[in-house]
Design a protein around this motif. Structure first.
Motif, mmCIF file in Angstrom:
data_model
loop_
_atom_site.group_PDB
_atom_site.id
_atom_site.type_symbol
_atom_site.label_atom_id
_atom_site.label_comp_id
_atom_site.label_asym_id
_atom_site.label_seq_id
_atom_site.Cartn_x
_atom_site.Cartn_y
_atom_site.Cartn_z
ATOM 1 N N PHE B 12 0.813 -1.212 0.000
ATOM 2 C CA PHE B 12 0.000 0.000 0.000
ATOM 3 C C PHE B 12 0.848 1.264 0.000
ATOM 4 O O PHE B 12 0.660 2.150 -0.822
ATOM 5 C CB PHE B 12 -0.955 0.005 1.195
ATOM 6 C CG PHE B 12 -1.828 1.223 1.247
ATOM 7 C CD1 PHE B 12 -2.939 1.317 0.423
ATOM 8 C CD2 PHE B 12 -1.527 2.277 2.098
ATOM 9 C CE1 PHE B 12 -3.736 2.447 0.451
ATOM 10 C CE2 PHE B 12 -2.321 3.416 2.129
ATOM 11 C CZ PHE B 12 -3.426 3.497 1.309
ATOM 12 N N LEU B 14 3.996 2.065 -0.814
ATOM 13 C CA LEU B 14 4.729 2.392 -2.038
ATOM 14 C C LEU B 14 3.774 2.823 -3.158
ATOM 15 O O LEU B 14 3.963 3.866 -3.787
ATOM 16 C CB LEU B 14 5.553 1.179 -2.488
ATOM 17 C CG LEU B 14 6.326 1.365 -3.784
ATOM 18 C CD1 LEU B 14 7.483 2.330 -3.580
ATOM 19 C CD2 LEU B 14 6.830 0.035 -4.320
ATOM 20 N N SER B 15 2.709 2.029 -3.375
ATOM 21 C CA SER B 15 1.797 2.338 -4.472
ATOM 22 C C SER B 15 1.100 3.662 -4.243
ATOM 23 O O SER B 15 0.969 4.481 -5.145
ATOM 24 C CB SER B 15 0.717 1.264 -4.613
ATOM 25 O OG SER B 15 1.247 0.008 -4.441
ATOM 26 N N PHE B 16 0.646 3.871 -2.998
ATOM 27 C CA PHE B 16 -0.051 5.107 -2.675
ATOM 28 C C PHE B 16 0.895 6.293 -2.874
ATOM 29 O O PHE B 16 0.526 7.302 -3.467
ATOM 30 C CB PHE B 16 -0.550 5.042 -1.230
ATOM 31 C CG PHE B 16 -1.466 6.154 -0.851
ATOM 32 C CD1 PHE B 16 -2.782 6.148 -1.272
ATOM 33 C CD2 PHE B 16 -1.010 7.207 -0.070
ATOM 34 C CE1 PHE B 16 -3.644 7.186 -0.922
ATOM 35 C CE2 PHE B 16 -1.865 8.249 0.276
ATOM 36 C CZ PHE B 16 -3.182 8.230 -0.143
ATOM 37 N N ILE B 18 3.577 6.541 -4.830
ATOM 38 C CA ILE B 18 3.858 6.820 -6.246
ATOM 39 C C ILE B 18 2.654 7.484 -6.917
ATOM 40 O O ILE B 18 2.797 8.487 -7.608
ATOM 41 C CB ILE B 18 4.281 5.532 -6.978
ATOM 42 C CG1 ILE B 18 5.641 5.069 -6.448
ATOM 43 C CG2 ILE B 18 4.340 5.750 -8.485
ATOM 44 C CD1 ILE B 18 6.138 3.783 -7.041
ATOM 45 N N SER B 19 1.448 6.947 -6.685
ATOM 46 C CA SER B 19 0.269 7.558 -7.322
ATOM 47 C C SER B 19 0.091 8.996 -6.897
ATOM 48 O O SER B 19 -0.175 9.865 -7.726
ATOM 49 C CB SER B 19 -1.049 6.859 -6.973
ATOM 50 O OG SER B 19 -0.910 5.529 -6.788
ATOM 51 N N MET B 20 0.244 9.248 -5.576
ATOM 52 C CA MET B 20 0.010 10.600 -5.092
ATOM 53 C C MET B 20 1.054 11.574 -5.622
ATOM 54 O O MET B 20 0.739 12.717 -5.939
ATOM 55 C CB MET B 20 0.004 10.629 -3.559
ATOM 56 C CG MET B 20 -1.220 10.008 -2.926
ATOM 57 S SD MET B 20 -2.759 10.532 -3.675
ATOM 58 C CE MET B 20 -2.854 12.185 -3.039
ATOM 59 N N ILE B 22 2.722 11.446 -8.518
ATOM 60 C CA ILE B 22 2.449 11.783 -9.924
ATOM 61 C C ILE B 22 1.190 12.643 -10.019
ATOM 62 O O ILE B 22 1.152 13.639 -10.731
ATOM 63 C CB ILE B 22 2.335 10.508 -10.793
ATOM 64 C CG1 ILE B 22 3.617 9.685 -10.678
ATOM 65 C CG2 ILE B 22 2.078 10.871 -12.241
ATOM 66 C CD1 ILE B 22 3.623 8.410 -11.494
ATOM 67 N N LEU B 23 0.167 12.271 -9.258
ATOM 68 C CA LEU B 23 -1.082 13.039 -9.281
ATOM 69 C C LEU B 23 -0.844 14.495 -8.879
ATOM 70 O O LEU B 23 -1.359 15.419 -9.505
ATOM 71 C CB LEU B 23 -2.116 12.398 -8.338
ATOM 72 C CG LEU B 23 -3.494 13.029 -8.301
ATOM 73 C CD1 LEU B 23 -4.239 12.779 -9.599
ATOM 74 C CD2 LEU B 23 -4.320 12.493 -7.144
ATOM 75 N N ILE B 26 1.145 16.420 -11.725
ATOM 76 C CA ILE B 26 0.464 16.642 -13.000
ATOM 77 C C ILE B 26 -0.851 17.393 -12.833
ATOM 78 O O ILE B 26 -1.201 18.239 -13.644
ATOM 79 C CB ILE B 26 0.193 15.294 -13.714
ATOM 80 C CG1 ILE B 26 1.486 14.528 -13.944
ATOM 81 C CG2 ILE B 26 -0.543 15.510 -15.026
ATOM 82 C CD1 ILE B 26 2.418 15.170 -14.922
ATOM 83 N N VAL B 27 -1.618 17.071 -11.796
ATOM 84 C CA VAL B 27 -2.965 17.635 -11.697
ATOM 85 C C VAL B 27 -3.099 18.662 -10.570
ATOM 86 O O VAL B 27 -3.540 19.786 -10.792
ATOM 87 C CB VAL B 27 -4.025 16.515 -11.515
ATOM 88 C CG1 VAL B 27 -5.409 17.117 -11.364
ATOM 89 C CG2 VAL B 27 -3.996 15.572 -12.702
#
Lengths: 273, 277
Positions: B12, B14-16, B18-20, B22-23, B26-27
């Motif tokens: 959880f 690591l994935s969380f 990385i997603s956060m 990049i998010l 970019i956004v």
């Protein structure tokens, strides 16, 4: 016992559908190719092997590859987080991911100008480091990533939700690590949906015009992707050139549609049985 | 991360993370910079900008043409979805596969093709010019480009619902003596209405923000055929960032209102698909 509509209703509706699609979709497509070749094969070849045309093709390929790469990493991790774990703010997170779909491409360009442009507080630091974002390739890549942002995760999330967590939990209890679970259990399920997302993402990335148009600064031979180069040719009344370069994108669009239909068929037959 | 319930699945953090990351890059950060930048504007300036006659005219052009185009798409989309779900005929799969073409074809390519076809010297434009109708560089032209862009939305929104309402209810209505049209109006249509409205609003939102396929055919005459996204673009080219930001915020607001309506009908439509299954 299916009640069929009368033949005349059926015929009329099929006729309307076919005529509408023929005029609205097929005609513009055929017209691009027709205009590209109207002045002969030499005219077409000269237009697409022009130094600037080749550079725009090269830049489009690079930008598309980079945008797809970022979105693959983001799409896989996010889909995994959104479907395998429960946490507060999950709905907000997925709404945020879908946001770029609803923002006008021009506004997408604008927000990057505001973030990295001359009036931004980041500008002096970036300038000192010699990094140019606006009116340069990095800006084009950022804008492209933004407009294609939700494509991959959106395709994977429904498939993973349908799959549930049981298999992954069983594997975890048996001692598998995250990567092993992903590789051996999750990925085989999402293979087609993932590929489909990549196809959609590349399609949109290579064709993005509005956002990139705001950020490129239109330096011919430097920051022109194919759609921007087409605009320049068209506005310079070089119609053969504009339509010749466009015809490459038309061929890509047709290939993408074919790939889409094959992949959609595969993922459907696997999950909606 | 504190609100997370325990999961046995690892990975959880690591994935969380990385997603956060990049998010955010970019956004979130770019969108925040829009908010930060606009907070530096005074309310009076903001109001002065968004009520300039030229800006108001561009909203009018965008809203009118998007609305007409989405109505056309709603009607045509309903017919096309009906044909593609209910009838069997040769070439059906090809027609069905073609619907997504506007997604796959770059907007600039669609734009120059539609524009070049419909100018008075183009093949379609010349045909209509005989009757004194101009397409390119008028509202009609803008609407044509927006119809092209909006085609997939209504069709793809209605199709799944129509597939589910197949059969029994209609049979029942028919047996009870309802005519063909009455059956459609009172049995089928109420079922597909939420999906139709969801598709309509989605197409409307998309048309409102559309740039690439419209600019070439629009003529871009201030006060007459200048769409709102182009308004932002021309302000940016004059480096008038406050004006561009103000118009962009107004457009974002319109998009959010439309999407809110969309979300309401979308959930009703998926309740219908889910409930009948």
């Amino acid at each position: 016992m299916k009640r069929e509509d009368p033949a005349i209703v059926k015929g009329t509706l099929i006729g309307i559908t076919t005529a509408f699609l023929a005029v609205m979709l097929v005609l513009p497509l055929v017209y691009v190719v027709y205009t590209a070749f109207r002045s002969g094969l030499e005219g077409f070849l000269a237009a697409v092997t022009d130094k600037y045309a080749l550079h725009s093709i090269y830049l489009t390929v690079i930008v598309t590859l980079m945008a797809v790469a970022v979105n693959i990493v983001f799409g896989l991790y996010t889909a995994w987080v959104l479907t395998k774990f429960s946490f507060r703010g999950k709905r907000f997170l997925s709404a945020l991911i879908d946001l770029p779909l609803t923002v006008s491409p021009i506004i997408a360009g604008l927000i990057f100008v505001l973030t990295f442009g001359r009036q931004s507080f980041l500008y002096p630091y970036l300038n000192e480091l010699g990094i140019k974002v606006i009116f340069a390739v990095p800006g084009i890549v950022l804008a492209t990533v933004f407009v294609t942002f939700p494509f991959i995760s959106r395709e994977i999330v429904p498939v993973l939700n349908a799959q549930g967590r049981d298999e992954d939990e069983a594997a975890a209890l048996m001692g598998a690590g995250a990567f092993q679970i992903f590789r051996e259990i999750t990925f085989p399920h999402i293979k087609w949906a993932f590929l489909y997302g990549v196809v959609l993402c590349s399609a949109r990335a290579m064709g993005e015009f509005g956002a990139v148009s705001v950020l490129s600064g239109h330096l011919r031979g430097k920051t022109n992707t194919m759609p921007l180069y087409i605009e320049i040719l068209y506005q310079g009344y070089d119609f053969t050139g504009a339509f010749a370069v466009s015809s490459i994108l038309v061929v890509m669009a047709i290939l993408i549609l074919i790939a889409r239909n094959i992949l959609e068929h595969r993922s459907k037959s696997r999950y909606l049985r | 991360m504190s609100g997370k319930t325990k999961s046995v699945i690892p990975g959880f953090g690591l994935s969380f993370g990385i997603s956060m990351t990049i998010l955010s890059l970019i956004v979130v950060i770019p969108l925040c910079s829009l908010v930060v930048y606009s907070s530096q504007l005074s309310m009076a300036d903001f109001w002065e900008i968004i009520t300039r006659p030229r800006v108001l005219a561009s909203y009018k052009v965008s809203l009118t043409t998007s609305f007409i185009a989405s109505i056309i798409n709603a009607v045509m989309g309903l017919i096309m979805a009906w044909v593609l779900v209910r009838y069997e005929f040769p070439g059906k799969r090809i027609l069905d596969g073609m619907i997504e073409l506007p997604f796959a074809l770059p907007t600039a390519v669609a734009g120059i093709s539609l524009a070049h076809l419909t100018v008075s010297s183009g093949p379609v434009g010349a045909l209509f010019a005989n009757f004194g109708i101009d397409i390119a560089y008028t509202y009609t032209g803008i609407t044509v480009a927006m119809v092209f862009v909006g085609i997939p939305f209504v069709v793809r929104s209605i199709q799944p619902v129509l597939e589910k309402v197949e059969g029994e209810y209609e049979e029942a209505a028919f047996i009870m003596g309802a005519g063909r049209f009455e059956t459609f109006r009172r049995v089928v249509f109420p079922e597909i209405r939420p999906a139709l409205i969801a598709g309509f609003t989605m197409a409307f939102a998309r048309c409102l923000g559309e740039y690439g396929s419209v600019v070439f055919i629009a003529g871009n005459k201030p006060y007459e055929t200048e769409i709102a996204p182009l308004m932002i673009m021309s302000e940016l080219q004059e480096f008038d960032y406050p004006a561009a930001t103000s118009v962009a915020l107004t457009m974002l607001l319109m998009a959010f209102v439309i999407l809110f309506v969309n979300a309401v009908f979308q959930s009703r439509a998926s309740a219908i698909v889910g409930g009948i299954r």
